[in-house]
Write a protein that holds these residues in place. Sequence first.
Motif, PDB file in Angstrom:
ATOM      1  N   MET A   1       9.897-134.948  22.692  1.00  0.00           N
ATOM      2  CA  MET A   1       9.230-135.785  21.946  1.00  0.00           C
ATOM      3  C   MET A   1       9.505-135.546  20.471  1.00  0.00           C
ATOM      4  SD  MET A   1       5.121-136.070  22.649  1.00  0.00           S
ATOM      5  CE  MET A   1       5.275-136.137  24.496  1.00  0.00           C
ATOM      6  N   ASN A   2       9.559-136.708  19.743  1.00  0.00           N
ATOM      7  CA  ASN A   2       9.888-136.520  18.548  1.00  0.00           C
ATOM      8  C   ASN A   2       8.838-136.944  17.411  1.00  0.00           C
ATOM      9  OD1 ASN A   2      11.688-135.977  16.605  1.00  0.00           O
ATOM     10  ND2 ASN A   2      12.651-138.020  16.163  1.00  0.00           N
ATOM     11  N   THR A   3       7.561-136.636  17.941  1.00  0.00           N
ATOM     12  CA  THR A   3       6.330-136.845  17.015  1.00  0.00           C
ATOM     13  C   THR A   3       5.637-135.547  17.256  1.00  0.00           C
ATOM     14  OG1 THR A   3       5.074-137.988  18.821  1.00  0.00           O
ATOM     15  CG2 THR A   3       6.240-139.566  17.249  1.00  0.00           C
ATOM     16  N   VAL A   4       4.715-135.511  16.188  1.00  0.00           N
ATOM     17  CA  VAL A   4       3.866-134.242  16.539  1.00  0.00           C
ATOM     18  C   VAL A   4       2.303-134.657  16.230  1.00  0.00           C
ATOM     19  CG1 VAL A   4       4.368-133.595  14.015  1.00  0.00           C
ATOM     20  CG2 VAL A   4       3.620-131.997  15.699  1.00  0.00           C
ATOM     21  N   ARG A   5       1.332-134.058  16.804  1.00  0.00           N
ATOM     22  CA  ARG A   5      -0.028-134.335  16.489  1.00  0.00           C
ATOM     23  C   ARG A   5      -0.358-133.955  15.231  1.00  0.00           C
ATOM     24  NH1 ARG A   5      -3.501-132.398  21.148  1.00  0.00           N
ATOM     25  NH2 ARG A   5      -1.909-133.291  22.511  1.00  0.00           N
ATOM     26  N   LYS A   6      -1.467-134.397  14.825  1.00  0.00           N
ATOM     27  CA  LYS A   6      -2.140-134.085  13.456  1.00  0.00           C
ATOM     28  C   LYS A   6      -2.441-132.817  13.538  1.00  0.00           C
ATOM     29  CE  LYS A   6      -3.967-138.067  11.308  1.00  0.00           C
ATOM     30  NZ  LYS A   6      -4.959-139.158  11.082  1.00  0.00           N
ATOM     31  N   SER A   7      -2.347-132.090  12.333  1.00  0.00           N
ATOM     32  CA  SER A   7      -2.950-130.604  12.022  1.00  0.00           C
ATOM     33  C   SER A   7      -4.520-130.874  11.913  1.00  0.00           C
ATOM     34  CB  SER A   7      -2.314-130.099  10.818  1.00  0.00           C
ATOM     35  OG  SER A   7      -2.734-130.836   9.683  1.00  0.00           O
ATOM     36  N   ALA A   8      -4.956-129.579  11.698  1.00  0.00           N
ATOM     37  CA  ALA A   8      -6.412-129.433  11.823  1.00  0.00           C
ATOM     38  C   ALA A   8      -6.948-130.397  10.559  1.00  0.00           C
ATOM     39  CB  ALA A   8      -6.780-128.034  11.310  1.00  0.00           C
ATOM     40  N   PRO A   9      -8.115-130.904  10.789  1.00  0.00           N
ATOM     41  CA  PRO A   9      -8.626-132.050  10.002  1.00  0.00           C
ATOM     42  C   PRO A   9      -9.037-131.413   8.650  1.00  0.00           C
ATOM     43  CG  PRO A   9     -10.291-131.469  11.527  1.00  0.00           C
ATOM     44  CD  PRO A   9      -9.085-130.751  11.997  1.00  0.00           C
ATOM     45  N   GLN A  10      -9.125-130.219   8.369  1.00  0.00           N
ATOM     46  CA  GLN A  10      -9.521-129.802   6.954  1.00  0.00           C
ATOM     47  C   GLN A  10      -8.312-129.871   6.021  1.00  0.00           C
ATOM     48  OE1 GLN A  10      -9.675-127.829   9.572  1.00  0.00           O
ATOM     49  NE2 GLN A  10      -9.315-125.830   9.524  1.00  0.00           N
ATOM     50  N   LEU A  11      -7.127-130.163   6.784  1.00  0.00           N
ATOM     51  CA  LEU A  11      -5.777-129.704   6.088  1.00  0.00           C
ATOM     52  C   LEU A  11      -5.549-131.281   5.209  1.00  0.00           C
ATOM     53  CD1 LEU A  11      -3.221-127.730   8.148  1.00  0.00           C
ATOM     54  CD2 LEU A  11      -5.439-127.057   6.336  1.00  0.00           C
ATOM     55  N   GLU A  12      -6.243-132.331   5.885  1.00  0.00           N
ATOM     56  CA  GLU A  12      -6.016-133.485   5.524  1.00  0.00           C
ATOM     57  C   GLU A  12      -5.836-133.688   3.747  1.00  0.00           C
ATOM     58  OE1 GLU A  12      -6.481-138.143   6.925  1.00  0.00           O
ATOM     59  OE2 GLU A  12      -7.544-136.395   7.980  1.00  0.00           O
ATOM     60  N   GLN A  13      -6.874-133.284   3.165  1.00  0.00           N
ATOM     61  CA  GLN A  13      -7.025-133.428   1.878  1.00  0.00           C
ATOM     62  C   GLN A  13      -6.234-132.387   0.944  1.00  0.00           C
ATOM     63  OE1 GLN A  13      -8.269-136.293   0.603  1.00  0.00           O
ATOM     64  NE2 GLN A  13      -8.862-136.781   2.797  1.00  0.00           N
ATOM     65  N   LEU A  14      -5.791-131.386   1.638  1.00  0.00           N
ATOM     66  CA  LEU A  14      -5.307-130.177   1.007  1.00  0.00           C
ATOM     67  C   LEU A  14      -3.946-130.493   0.581  1.00  0.00           C
ATOM     68  CD1 LEU A  14      -6.323-126.956   2.851  1.00  0.00           C
ATOM     69  CD2 LEU A  14      -6.865-127.641   0.446  1.00  0.00           C
ATOM     70  N   VAL A  15      -3.527-129.846  -0.547  1.00  0.00           N
ATOM     71  CA  VAL A  15      -2.230-130.003  -1.404  1.00  0.00           C
ATOM     72  C   VAL A  15      -1.852-128.683  -1.363  1.00  0.00           C
ATOM     73  CG1 VAL A  15      -0.731-130.974  -3.258  1.00  0.00           C
ATOM     74  CG2 VAL A  15      -2.971-132.003  -2.613  1.00  0.00           C
ATOM     75  N   PRO A  16      -0.423-128.333  -0.802  1.00  0.00           N
ATOM     76  CA  PRO A  16      -0.007-126.695  -1.104  1.00  0.00           C
ATOM     77  C   PRO A  16      -0.283-126.443  -2.451  1.00  0.00           C
ATOM     78  CG  PRO A  16       1.522-128.126   0.298  1.00  0.00           C
ATOM     79  CD  PRO A  16       0.484-129.074  -0.528  1.00  0.00           C
ATOM     80  N   TYR A  17      -0.336-125.126  -2.527  1.00  0.00           N
ATOM     81  CA  TYR A  17      -0.412-124.612  -4.016  1.00  0.00           C
ATOM     82  C   TYR A  17       0.857-124.434  -4.638  1.00  0.00           C
ATOM     83  CZ  TYR A  17      -1.184-121.325  -7.939  1.00  0.00           C
ATOM     84  OH  TYR A  17      -1.306-120.905  -9.107  1.00  0.00           O
ATOM     85  N   ASP A  18       1.022-125.067  -5.802  1.00  0.00           N
ATOM     86  CA  ASP A  18       2.210-125.279  -6.328  1.00  0.00           C
ATOM     87  C   ASP A  18       2.131-124.561  -7.984  1.00  0.00           C
ATOM     88  OD1 ASP A  18       4.415-125.741  -7.740  1.00  0.00           O
ATOM     89  OD2 ASP A  18       4.044-128.185  -7.946  1.00  0.00           O
TER      90      ASP A  18
END
Length: 354
Positions: A1-18
């Motif tokens: 498969m060349n798609t991947v399912r969504k990660s946990a819903p709480q990650l949707e709005q998160l931006v990695p710390y930069d």
Amino acid sequence: MNTVRKSAPQLEQLVPYDPKYLPAKIMNSANENPQDVEEQIKREAMSAVRNVKLNRYPDPLANELRDLIAEANGLDRNQVLLGNGGDELLFNLALAYGGPGRKFLNMPPTFSVYQNNAQLTGTEVVNVPRLVDYSIDEQAVLDRVSQGDIDFVIVTSPNNPTGQLAPEDFVLKLLDATDALVMVDEAYFEFSRTTLRPYLMQHQNLVLLRTFSKAFSLAGVRLGYLLGNECVIREFLKVRQPYSVDAVSQAIGKVVFQNRAKFEPGIIQIISERQRMLEELAAIPGVDPYPSDSNYILFKVAQAGQVWQQLFDQGILIRDFSKARYLEGSLRVSVGTPQENDQFLAALRQIVTA
Ligand SMILES: *Cc1c(COP(=O)(O)O)cnc(C)c1O
């Protein structure tokens, strides 16, 4: 498969710390100690590292370092916990005291990691913003905790990035007003020379966070610690990664902690440079520094984003908060060596008065 399912819903709005760490000639953006660990201590640390058995797992709780820290603070081993930087312990706080259906009282603007950890763990964030001068809205915080539904609070003292201590009498009132766990983040206490450690005995709900990353020049090593009551530390033990503090860090941490008195002249110089920078910044037309009890200064300036860019173009990296919520138009500069501070002040003066 060349798609991947969504990660946990709480990650949707998160931006990695930069950390916005860009290479520059002068790096005064991350509140590190401008001096590396001195050669003599480094040599001692390196020979301690040489004796580490790299094939063996480390002591999970770093008990030897724990004992050194406990002794220095007049505490017992069970009242101290080491972590992979203070950041890991902040994450563990959200794991142990937050979670779905639970609430964290935050006082923005402050260290953004707190908010991220809450989102990651599904903890509801209750914001009580600071006043215009960035002091804590004390009455609003006390009123809010009196509703009885807050599970943990973080009081950053001195606050990052705004620079000032939380008033001790306020923290004591807060500790009396709630049974929520109150973490006082003392990452910069060596520069403010103020700690709430004497109150640990009277307040089971108080826990302090410290780090080796700032005053002790070990940001590259990743060591932080908690001081707290045994019943609180026990909860942190349940959520921590078993071997998060590696053997190399433990060995270096022990040497540095035993030599901590040798960092004192550097700390004193940072405190005196802070005062000089505050005065010189205030004397630049259009530059408005906030008072600081720490090793960095937040200041407001017109066209802050452009000022930041022009400093960067001259090889001077400071921290751009000009578009951050509550901090619009602000930049934060870490106190560097006297030479670095001179170069920064000269460049800023030239940019602002051009
Ligand atoms: C730097 C910092 C920490 C801890 O940093 P570590 O490098 O992870 O130990 C914690 N709190 C605040 C407010 C900080 O600025």
